[in-house]
Design an enzyme around this catalytic site. Structure first.
Site, PDB file in Angstrom:
ATOM      1  N   SER A  16      37.629  42.087  39.079  1.00 22.99           N
ATOM      2  CA  SER A  16      39.040  42.125  38.694  1.00 22.99           C
ATOM      3  C   SER A  16      39.763  40.906  39.228  1.00 22.99           C
ATOM      4  O   SER A  16      39.335  40.279  40.200  1.00 22.99           O
ATOM      5  CB  SER A  16      39.705  43.401  39.231  1.00 22.99           C
ATOM      6  OG  SER A  16      41.111  43.356  39.055  1.00 22.99           O
ATOM      7  N   HIS A  17      40.886  40.577  38.597  1.00 23.14           N
ATOM      8  CA  HIS A  17      41.735  39.512  39.096  1.00 23.14           C
ATOM      9  C   HIS A  17      42.495  39.928  40.362  1.00 23.14           C
ATOM     10  O   HIS A  17      43.041  39.081  41.060  1.00 23.14           O
ATOM     11  CB  HIS A  17      42.753  39.088  38.027  1.00 23.14           C
ATOM     12  CG  HIS A  17      42.150  38.280  36.930  1.00 23.14           C
ATOM     13  ND1 HIS A  17      41.257  38.794  36.020  1.00 23.14           N
ATOM     14  CD2 HIS A  17      42.302  36.961  36.609  1.00 23.14           C
ATOM     15  CE1 HIS A  17      40.896  37.844  35.188  1.00 23.14           C
ATOM     16  NE2 HIS A  17      41.502  36.728  35.515  1.00 23.14           N
ATOM     17  N   SER A  18      42.505  41.233  40.618  1.00 26.80           N
ATOM     18  CA  SER A  18      43.247  41.766  41.758  1.00 26.80           C
ATOM     19  C   SER A  18      42.303  42.452  42.726  1.00 26.80           C
ATOM     20  O   SER A  18      41.522  43.325  42.334  1.00 26.80           O
ATOM     21  CB  SER A  18      44.301  42.768  41.272  1.00 26.80           C
ATOM     22  OG  SER A  18      44.793  43.551  42.341  1.00 26.80           O
ATOM     23  N   SER A  77      38.901  36.346  31.352  1.00 23.93           N
ATOM     24  CA  SER A  77      38.380  35.330  32.264  1.00 23.93           C
ATOM     25  C   SER A  77      37.470  35.941  33.325  1.00 23.93           C
ATOM     26  O   SER A  77      36.550  35.280  33.828  1.00 23.93           O
ATOM     27  CB  SER A  77      39.520  34.561  32.923  1.00 23.93           C
ATOM     28  OG  SER A  77      40.415  35.435  33.582  1.00 23.93           O
TER      29      SER A  77
END
Length: 235
Positions: A16-18, A77
């Site tokens: 995840s981006h987070s 991404s």
């Protein structure tokens, strides 16, 4: 939060981006499948939003007990990062990057892995997961006409009924047996092997469900579900 790789089980990596999101999804999946390695990889090395290729490579290796790893991601991404990490592995065929809803896919995949499913089957479980999947199976015959079925009315003795953890426990129990099991609540029924379908029934504590099982281990399946209910699904 995460389990060490368990021999015989496929691992999971959540990209995840987070960092908070990755850890939250991994925590939920681990509650569903305590013996499965579910490793979160979230954020950049500096602690910001983004993805970290090196961290994904490391997680793939750490999550692999010898049976492969399914990789889930949140945004495009993150998928690119995951695919690059897989391509750099000595044996990319040991890893599967799946296009699935992140939370539902992680839950479905972890339960399948807990039951000892193969890499392809765990990937398929994740890909088939969706919050919009109906819990009902309208083409199945009415319960009272299912031939050679073992049927039982079972009281949900735990306070919250078939929420996430009890549903996962029930699904894992069924997965271990040679039986097809359906759970009915009200006018809806669900495949007992699907934790998402079971949760979709919204069966609360204090109410009864109908369990119908067919197959070689039908009687054992019903007996085990009755035992789960009697002990409150270990809640």
């Amino acid at each position: 939060m995460t389990a060490a790789p368990e021999p015989g089980r496929v691992g999971l990596v959540v990209v995840s981006h987070s960092d908070m999101l990755a850890n939250g999804v991994a925590e939920l999946a681990t509650q569903m499948a305590p013996d499965v390695a579910v490793l979160p990889v979230g954020g950049t090395e500096e602690g910001g939003l983004g993805t970290d290729y090196g961290a994904v490579v490391e997680a793939l290796a750490d999550a692999d007990s010898g049976n492969g790893v399914v990789v889930l991601y949140d945004l495009g991404s993150a998928k690119m990062t995951a695919e690059m990490a897989v391509e750099s592995a000595d044996d990319p065929s040991r890893y599967a990057v799946v296009d699935a809803p992140l939370v539902e896919g992680a839950v479905a995949a972890s339960v399948a892995a807990q039951g000892g499913a193969s890499l392809s089957d765990v990937a398929a479980a994740a890909e088939g997961a969706s919050g919009e999947t109906p819990a009902t199976t309208p083409t199945r015959p009415a319960l009272h006409v299912v031939p050679d079925a073992v049927t039982a009315e079972i009281l949900l003795t735990n306070e919250v009924g078939l929420h996430a953890r009890p549903a996962a426990l029930l699904a894992r129990t069924v997965a271990e047996l040679d039986a097809d099991v359906v759970v009915r609540y009200g006018d809806e029924e669900a495949n007992a092997a699907s934790v998402l379908a079971l949760m979709g029934l919204s069966a609360p504590g204090g109410k009864s469900i109908t369990v119908v099982a067919t197959g070689k281990d039908a009687g054992e399946a019903v007996r085990r579900i009755e035992e789960l209910a009697e002990r409150g699904f270990d809640d």
